[in-house]
Write a protein that holds these residues in place. Structure first.
Motif, PDB file in Angstrom:
ATOM      1  N   ALA A 158       3.224  -9.800   0.449  1.00  0.00           N
ATOM      2  CA  ALA A 158       2.317  -9.439   1.522  1.00  0.00           C
ATOM      3  C   ALA A 158       2.874  -7.932   2.200  1.00  0.00           C
ATOM      4  N   ASN A 159       4.172  -8.260   2.667  1.00  0.00           N
ATOM      5  CA  ASN A 159       4.738  -7.078   3.194  1.00  0.00           C
ATOM      6  C   ASN A 159       5.140  -6.006   2.016  1.00  0.00           C
ATOM      7  N   ARG A 160       5.313  -6.208   0.926  1.00  0.00           N
ATOM      8  CA  ARG A 160       5.515  -5.229  -0.003  1.00  0.00           C
ATOM      9  C   ARG A 160       4.255  -4.554  -0.404  1.00  0.00           C
ATOM     10  N   LEU A 161       3.075  -5.481  -0.525  1.00  0.00           N
ATOM     11  CA  LEU A 161       1.721  -4.855  -0.636  1.00  0.00           C
ATOM     12  C   LEU A 161       1.601  -3.620   0.418  1.00  0.00           C
ATOM     13  N   LEU A 162       1.518  -4.060   1.466  1.00  0.00           N
ATOM     14  CA  LEU A 162       1.299  -3.048   2.712  1.00  0.00           C
ATOM     15  C   LEU A 162       2.301  -1.965   2.767  1.00  0.00           C
ATOM     16  N   ARG A 163       3.665  -2.037   2.691  1.00  0.00           N
ATOM     17  CA  ARG A 163       4.450  -0.851   2.820  1.00  0.00           C
ATOM     18  C   ARG A 163       4.110   0.301   2.092  1.00  0.00           C
ATOM     19  N   VAL A 164       4.462   1.405   2.683  1.00  0.00           N
ATOM     20  CA  VAL A 164       3.961   2.612   2.206  1.00  0.00           C
ATOM     21  C   VAL A 164       4.912   2.947   0.860  1.00  0.00           C
ATOM     22  N   ARG A 165       6.167   2.621   0.848  1.00  0.00           N
ATOM     23  CA  ARG A 165       7.174   3.097  -0.361  1.00  0.00           C
ATOM     24  C   ARG A 165       7.404   1.871  -1.194  1.00  0.00           C
ATOM     25  N   ALA A 207      -7.202  -3.787  -2.376  1.00  0.00           N
ATOM     26  CA  ALA A 207      -5.677  -3.775  -2.682  1.00  0.00           C
ATOM     27  C   ALA A 207      -5.407  -2.639  -3.479  1.00  0.00           C
ATOM     28  N   ASP A 208      -6.215  -2.659  -4.477  1.00  0.00           N
ATOM     29  CA  ASP A 208      -5.905  -1.429  -5.552  1.00  0.00           C
ATOM     30  C   ASP A 208      -6.094  -0.095  -4.883  1.00  0.00           C
ATOM     31  N   ALA A 209      -7.456   0.025  -4.149  1.00  0.00           N
ATOM     32  CA  ALA A 209      -8.077   1.059  -3.491  1.00  0.00           C
ATOM     33  C   ALA A 209      -6.898   1.668  -2.358  1.00  0.00           C
ATOM     34  N   TYR A 210      -6.197   0.702  -1.751  1.00  0.00           N
ATOM     35  CA  TYR A 210      -5.299   0.951  -0.740  1.00  0.00           C
ATOM     36  C   TYR A 210      -3.957   1.378  -1.320  1.00  0.00           C
ATOM     37  N   ARG A 211      -3.428   0.975  -2.481  1.00  0.00           N
ATOM     38  CA  ARG A 211      -2.404   1.680  -3.068  1.00  0.00           C
ATOM     39  C   ARG A 211      -2.672   2.755  -3.734  1.00  0.00           C
ATOM     40  N   ALA A 212      -3.816   2.888  -4.340  1.00  0.00           N
ATOM     41  CA  ALA A 212      -4.025   4.361  -4.660  1.00  0.00           C
ATOM     42  C   ALA A 212      -4.005   5.378  -3.593  1.00  0.00           C
ATOM     43  N   GLU A 213      -4.777   5.178  -2.596  1.00  0.00           N
ATOM     44  CA  GLU A 213      -4.790   6.063  -1.452  1.00  0.00           C
ATOM     45  C   GLU A 213      -3.238   6.534  -0.917  1.00  0.00           C
ATOM     46  N   LEU A 214      -2.243   5.449  -1.012  1.00  0.00           N
ATOM     47  CA  LEU A 214      -1.050   5.754  -0.652  1.00  0.00           C
ATOM     48  C   LEU A 214      -0.240   6.719  -1.654  1.00  0.00           C
ATOM     49  N   LEU A 215      -0.757   6.654  -2.919  1.00  0.00           N
ATOM     50  CA  LEU A 215      -0.289   7.869  -3.915  1.00  0.00           C
ATOM     51  C   LEU A 215      -0.705   9.262  -3.451  1.00  0.00           C
ATOM     52  N   THR A 216      -1.669   9.447  -2.608  1.00  0.00           N
ATOM     53  CA  THR A 216      -2.156  10.802  -2.512  1.00  0.00           C
ATOM     54  C   THR A 216      -0.988  11.350  -1.232  1.00  0.00           C
ATOM     55  N   GLY A 217      -0.121  10.420  -0.584  1.00  0.00           N
ATOM     56  CA  GLY A 217       0.635  10.607   0.424  1.00  0.00           C
ATOM     57  C   GLY A 217       0.820   9.880   1.687  1.00  0.00           C
ATOM     58  N   PRO A 218       1.902   9.964   2.267  1.00  0.00           N
ATOM     59  CA  PRO A 218       1.951   8.925   3.426  1.00  0.00           C
ATOM     60  C   PRO A 218       0.975   9.154   4.516  1.00  0.00           C
ATOM     61  N   PRO A 219       0.539   7.935   4.833  1.00  0.00           N
ATOM     62  CA  PRO A 219      -0.386   7.944   5.942  1.00  0.00           C
ATOM     63  C   PRO A 219       0.134   8.415   7.405  1.00  0.00           C
ATOM     64  N   ILE A 221      -0.630   6.924  10.038  1.00  0.00           N
ATOM     65  CA  ILE A 221      -0.406   5.655  10.817  1.00  0.00           C
ATOM     66  C   ILE A 221      -0.199   4.442   9.777  1.00  0.00           C
ATOM     67  N   PRO A 222       1.172   4.113   9.460  1.00  0.00           N
ATOM     68  CA  PRO A 222       1.503   3.084   8.626  1.00  0.00           C
ATOM     69  C   PRO A 222       1.177   1.825   9.233  1.00  0.00           C
ATOM     70  N   VAL A 223       0.234   1.114   8.340  1.00  0.00           N
ATOM     71  CA  VAL A 223      -0.318  -0.192   8.533  1.00  0.00           C
ATOM     72  C   VAL A 223       0.974  -1.121   9.260  1.00  0.00           C
ATOM     73  N   LEU A 224       2.060  -1.176   8.555  1.00  0.00           N
ATOM     74  CA  LEU A 224       3.238  -2.105   9.143  1.00  0.00           C
ATOM     75  C   LEU A 224       4.108  -1.588  10.358  1.00  0.00           C
ATOM     76  N   ASN A 225       3.477  -0.578  10.903  1.00  0.00           N
ATOM     77  CA  ASN A 225       4.323  -0.086  11.953  1.00  0.00           C
ATOM     78  C   ASN A 225       3.981  -0.575  13.260  1.00  0.00           C
ATOM     79  N   PRO A 226       4.830  -1.675  14.111  1.00  0.00           N
ATOM     80  CA  PRO A 226       4.345  -2.114  15.367  1.00  0.00           C
ATOM     81  C   PRO A 226       4.664  -1.256  16.405  1.00  0.00           C
ATOM     82  N   LEU A 227       5.412  -0.004  16.387  1.00  0.00           N
ATOM     83  CA  LEU A 227       5.643   0.664  17.673  1.00  0.00           C
ATOM     84  C   LEU A 227       4.412   1.330  17.935  1.00  0.00           C
ATOM     85  N   LEU A 228       3.490   1.858  17.366  1.00  0.00           N
ATOM     86  CA  LEU A 228       2.500   2.446  17.846  1.00  0.00           C
ATOM     87  C   LEU A 228       1.346   1.622  18.508  1.00  0.00           C
ATOM     88  N   PRO A 229       0.868   0.474  17.931  1.00  0.00           N
ATOM     89  CA  PRO A 229       0.019  -0.324  18.848  1.00  0.00           C
ATOM     90  C   PRO A 229       0.577  -0.964  19.939  1.00  0.00           C
TER      91      PRO A 229
END
Length: 355
Positions: A158-165, A207-219, A221-229
């Motif tokens: 799950a961590n690997r799926l969500l991380r940007v890189r 999940a496929d759509a999420y990973r495809a969107e990441l290929l267009t460039g880093p978001p 607000i990364p989904v896995l970043n706990p600092l901002l919330p």
């Protein structure tokens, strides 16, 4: 109260506070902030199990006096003191003095805790199912149902799926995640956990759509970043009762102007009067130094509770500081740390979304 004599270097991003009345404006408070436990997006294989974000509200002269007292007692030659100085056994008395009822920060500080593994599950179920509320039953029952090794594989996937890189093939994180889900399904029984896994198994298009969107460039607000919330949660804590809040935060590469704008927008949507965020070098503001101490101390105490190495005295001393809005899944450690039990979804942050 805001200290009118206090000025610090750093960049300031000001929020929209045009509707503030003069009376409300006089209730403006400043809070010094810092974090501990950042491992980037590696939340299930990093150095710590907990991320902590602390806020300290004190007049600058008082904060400076307390920092100097700590330096005088510990007498380390280090130019910058960190939480590790206070966590050494020989300085236990200083640590207990800092946290104790009636101590220097009691009633004027808070710490927001994020249990990283639970945060990953929460974010995965929010992204794939629009149902972060299903995270807590899955998280608490998963190790017992599937065994700790299989559960660990699920968390890593799950961590690997969500991380940007990801250095593998673009589809590899998706393949690995759904392969892991398929391994868990036969062991899941027929209750709400089984229902959650069946829904996850059918969520491959998202999940496929999420990973495809990441290929267009880093978001933004990364989904896995706990600092901002966590920053939003800190502002919300201090604004209870309608006060306007201004945060003075240790400089972080993550805190770009665009992301600070997201924080302020998110806070406004939640009814929080966050008037601005100032980024400073921690050594230039003693309130931020105290927040750094509290965040590091809280992170270590919470890590130890999760790992079965808890210190009941320190857990009891920390309890009054813990934000009830902390993102936490482990029931036993949560009870010791004073996190209210129940489903608490982490704030949503979808890819490239300003909301």
């Amino acid at each position: 109260m805001l200290d009118p004599e206090h000025t610090t270097g750093g960049s300031v991003v000001t929020g929209d506070d045009e509707d503030a009345t003069p009376a409300a404006a006089r209730r403006l408070i400043e809070v010094g902030c810092d974090e501990s436990g950042s491992d980037g997006e590696n939340l299930t294989g990093g150095n710590t199990d907990v991320f902590a974000h602390a806020g300290v509200r004190l007049p600058v002269p008082d904060a400076a006096e307390y920092v100097q007292q700590i330096r005088d007692w510990i007498r380390s030659p280090a130019s910058e003191y960190k939480a590790n100085h206070l966590l050494r056994e020989k300085h236990r008395a200083v640590l207990e003095w800092l946290l104790a009822p009636g101590g220097p920060i009691h009633g004027t500080a808070t710490v927001h805790l994020t249990e990283k593994a639970y945060f990953v599950v929460d974010r995965a179920l929010d992204l794939l199912l629009d149902d972060p509320g299903a995270a807590l039953p899955l998280y608490r029952r998963g190790p017992g149902l599937f065994g700790r090794e299989r559960w660990r594989e699920f968390l890593l996937a799950a961590n690997r799926l969500l991380r940007v890189r990801d250095e593998g093939a673009p589809e590899a994180p998706v393949d690995a995640f759904f392969r892991t889900v398929s391994h868990l399904l036969p062991l899941s029984g027929d209750d709400e956990v089984a229902d959650t896994l069946h829904r996850l198994a059918a969520a491959r298009p998202r999940a496929d759509a999420y990973r495809a969107e990441l290929l267009t460039g880093p978001p933004l607000i990364p989904v896995l970043n706990p600092l901002l919330p966590a920053i939003v949660a800190t502002a919300a804590h201090w604004s209870r009762g309608g006060a306007a809040v201004r945060l003075v935060h240790d400089r972080q590469n993550m805190l770009t102007p665009d992301r600070i704008e997201w924080i302020e927008h998110r806070a406004r949507r939640a009814g929080v009067r966050l008037t601005g965020v100032e980024l400073v070098v921690s050594l230039d503001d003693p309130r931020v130094q105290l927040a750094d101490f509290l965040a590091g101390i809280a992170r270590r105490i919470a890590d130890d509770e999760l790992g079965g190495r808890g210190d009941p005295v320190l857990a009891a001393l920390l309890r009054p500081y813990v934000d009830p809005a902390s993102v936490w899944g482990d029931a036993a450690a949560g009870a010791l740390l004073g996190v209210p039990d129940g489903i608490r979804a982490a704030p949503s942050a979808t890819v490239n979304s300003p909301a």
